[in-house]
Scaffold this motif. Structure first.
Motif, short mmCIF file in Angstrom:
data_model
loop_
_atom_site.label_atom_id
_atom_site.label_comp_id
_atom_site.label_asym_id
_atom_site.label_seq_id
_atom_site.Cartn_x
_atom_site.Cartn_y
_atom_site.Cartn_z
N TYR A 274 -14.78 -18.22 -27.32
CA TYR A 274 -13.95 -18.58 -28.46
C TYR A 274 -12.99 -19.70 -28.07
O TYR A 274 -12.40 -19.68 -26.98
CB TYR A 274 -13.16 -17.37 -28.94
CG TYR A 274 -14.05 -16.21 -29.31
CD1 TYR A 274 -14.19 -15.12 -28.47
CD2 TYR A 274 -14.78 -16.23 -30.49
CE1 TYR A 274 -15.03 -14.07 -28.79
CE2 TYR A 274 -15.63 -15.18 -30.82
CZ TYR A 274 -15.75 -14.11 -29.96
OH TYR A 274 -16.58 -13.08 -30.28
N GLN B 212 -8.76 -25.38 -31.79
CA GLN B 212 -9.06 -26.76 -32.18
C GLN B 212 -8.41 -27.78 -31.25
O GLN B 212 -8.73 -28.95 -31.29
CB GLN B 212 -8.60 -27.02 -33.63
CG GLN B 212 -7.12 -27.34 -33.80
CD GLN B 212 -6.20 -26.14 -33.57
OE1 GLN B 212 -6.64 -25.01 -33.45
NE2 GLN B 212 -4.90 -26.41 -33.51
N SER C 99 -6.35 -14.36 -34.11
CA SER C 99 -6.56 -13.41 -35.20
C SER C 99 -7.25 -12.17 -34.65
O SER C 99 -7.71 -12.15 -33.51
CB SER C 99 -7.41 -14.05 -36.29
OG SER C 99 -8.71 -14.31 -35.77
N GLN D 73 -15.09 -11.12 -33.33
CA GLN D 73 -14.81 -12.50 -33.67
C GLN D 73 -13.31 -12.76 -33.56
O GLN D 73 -12.50 -11.96 -34.04
CB GLN D 73 -15.27 -12.81 -35.10
CG GLN D 73 -15.18 -14.26 -35.49
CD GLN D 73 -16.31 -15.09 -34.90
OE1 GLN D 73 -17.30 -14.52 -34.45
NE2 GLN D 73 -16.16 -16.39 -34.89
N GLU E 150 -10.34 -15.91 -33.91
CA GLU E 150 -9.96 -17.28 -34.24
C GLU E 150 -8.67 -17.62 -33.50
O GLU E 150 -7.73 -16.83 -33.48
CB GLU E 150 -9.78 -17.44 -35.74
CG GLU E 150 -11.06 -17.31 -36.53
CD GLU E 150 -10.89 -17.62 -38.01
OE1 GLU E 150 -11.87 -17.49 -38.75
OE2 GLU E 150 -9.78 -17.99 -38.42
#
Length: 124
Positions: free
Chosen positions: A113, A116, A25, A1, A3
Motif C-alpha cells: 500500500y 500519493q 484508513s 485494504q 488507503e
C-alpha cells in the motif's frame, strides 16, 4: 485494504526541520508495518525508515540515521517522520507505505500500500 494520505511536506532551508504525517484508513492500522520511502527526479524509490507493528522496532537508512525519527500513533492511525538537520540532498517526494505483515523490509516492492507522496524541498 488501506488507503494512505501523506501531508506535511514543503520548502525548508538547510538545517531546518519538517514533520511528515501519513494518515491511514481502515480499522487494522496496528497490524501493518509502516515505512517511508523517497524518490528524487530521475532516481529510484529509496528506503528511508520503517516501524514495526508494535512500534518497538525501527529501521533507518544510513543517510538519515540520527537525523530522522519514525513513529506511529495507532489511536490516530497515523505514522510520522520527524526530519531534523535537513540537507539539500534530502529533497525528494516522500511516500508512505504499508505492509500487512510482521516483517520490516527495506525494499519498495515488498510494500502493498502506498500514498500519493508529498514533496520535500531543502534549499541551500
Amino acid at each position: 485494504q488501506v488507503e494512505l494520505v501523506e501531508s506535511g511536506g514543503g520548502l525548508v532551508q538547510a538545517g531546518g526541520s519538517l514533520r511528515l504525517s501519513c494518515a491511514a484508513s481502515g480499522r487494522t492500522f496496528s497490524s501493518y508495518t509502516m515505512a517511508w520511502f523517497r524518490q528524487a527526479p530521475g532516481s529510484e524509490r529509496l528506503f528511508v525508515a520503517a516501524v514495526s507493528r508494535s512500534g518497538s522496532i525501527t529501521k533507518y537508512a544510513d543517510s538519515v540515521r540520527g537525523r530522522f525519527t519514525i513513529s506511529r500513533a495507532d489511536a490516530k492511525s497515523t505514522v510520522y517522520l520527524q526530519m531534523n538537520s535537513l540537507k539539500p540532498e534530502d529533497t525528494a517526494v516522500y511516500y508512505c507505505a504499508g505492509l500487512g505483515s510482521g516483517i520490516i523490509p527495506r525494499t519498495a516492492l515488498q510494500y502493498a500500500y502506498w500514498g500519493q507522496g508529498t514533496q520535500v524541498t531543502v534549499s541551500s
